[in-house]
Design an enzyme around this catalytic site. Structure first.
Site, PDB file in Angstrom:
ATOM      1  N   ASP A  96       0.867  -1.166   0.000  1.00  0.00           N
ATOM      2  CA  ASP A  96       0.000   0.000   0.000  1.00  0.00           C
ATOM      3  C   ASP A  96       0.921   1.239   0.000  1.00  0.00           C
ATOM      4  OD1 ASP A  96      -2.199   1.795   0.721  1.00  0.00           O
ATOM      5  OD2 ASP A  96      -1.341   1.741   2.742  1.00  0.00           O
ATOM      6  N   ASP A  99      -0.174   5.087   0.978  1.00  0.00           N
ATOM      7  CA  ASP A  99      -0.377   6.051   2.070  1.00  0.00           C
ATOM      8  C   ASP A  99      -0.205   5.393   3.437  1.00  0.00           C
ATOM      9  OD1 ASP A  99      -1.368   8.655   0.731  1.00  0.00           O
ATOM     10  OD2 ASP A  99      -2.571   7.097  -0.222  1.00  0.00           O
TER      11      ASP A  99
HETATM   12 MG   LIG Z   1      -2.596   3.093   3.876  1.00  0.00          MG
END
Ligand SMILES: [Mg+2]
Length: 212
Positions: A9, A11
């Site tokens: 992922d 962020d």
């Molecule tokens: Mg995230």
């Protein structure tokens, strides 16, 4: 021959920031965007609806903000070592993000990622038009990206690793051979094979039996 495909992922995992918040700051609309995020956290909006609303709140933002936001991004500790360690041993690394290509592309190239996928912002005359262009990258599309990349490589899914921190990462963590919750919310920790609490992504290397 490739042993592992690691998919992270973006962020709060690959980077320390949440890009939509940086864009909101650049637009001077922090409070507005934060209010929508809160509603999503309370379960009043699903990810796609909350993304569309937050992007709508960014309408009119000058595209020069992409560069400004890019300069504010802090890559999580251990990322360059992780990527170098994976590549040195013939493995591949990708990222998939509910954020945006406009900000992710320069970073992905700088880091030497093998694969990346994110949302695209609608732009008209050098300003955001408040829309997301194309299909939204949500939890299911994160899982689909991991499976698609593994398929292209002819790699068994058992040799894939998914790393994330949020509810949006649960689907890809479910399909991956190994799932890692990275400094994650309790819900995500509960569903992961491994939980890492120290924000150093190079810890993945020994987990995979690779040297740093
Ligand atoms: Mg995230």
């Amino acid at each position: 021959m490739t042993q592992f495909l690691v998919v992270l992922d973006v962020d709060s995992t690959l980077i320390e920031n949440e890009v939509i918040e940086l864009l909101a700051d650049c637009a001077g609309r922090h409070a507005e965007v934060a209010a929508i995020t809160d509603r999503a956290m309370r379960g009043e909006l699903d990810f796609a609806a909350s993304l569309r609303e937050r992007v709508a709140a960014l309408e009119g933002l000058d595209v020069s903000c992409f560069r400004e936001v890019g300069e504010q991004i802090t890559v999580t500790h251990g990322v360059p070592d992780l990527i170098a360690g994976l590549h040195r041993t013939g493995n591949l690394v990708g990222v998939v993000s509910g954020g945006f290509h406009e900000v992710l592309d320069p970073l992905a190239e700088e880091l030497g990622l093998d694969y990346w996928r994110a949302n695209r912002l609608g732009v008209t005359d050098g300003r955001l038009d408040g829309t997301v262009s194309g299909p939204i990258v949500d939890a299911q599309s994160k899982a689909d990206a991991l499976l698609e990349w593994a398929g292209e490589l002819g790699l068994p899914v058992a040799q894939t690793v998914a790393v994330g921190d949020g509810a949006n990462d649960l689907r890809m963590m479910e399909v991956a051979g190994l799932s890692v919750a990275f400094d994650a919310r309790p819900l995500v920790r509960e569903h992961a094979h491994v939980a890492m609490d120290v924000r150093d992504l190079s810890q993945l290397l020994p987990l995979l039996g690779l040297r740093a």
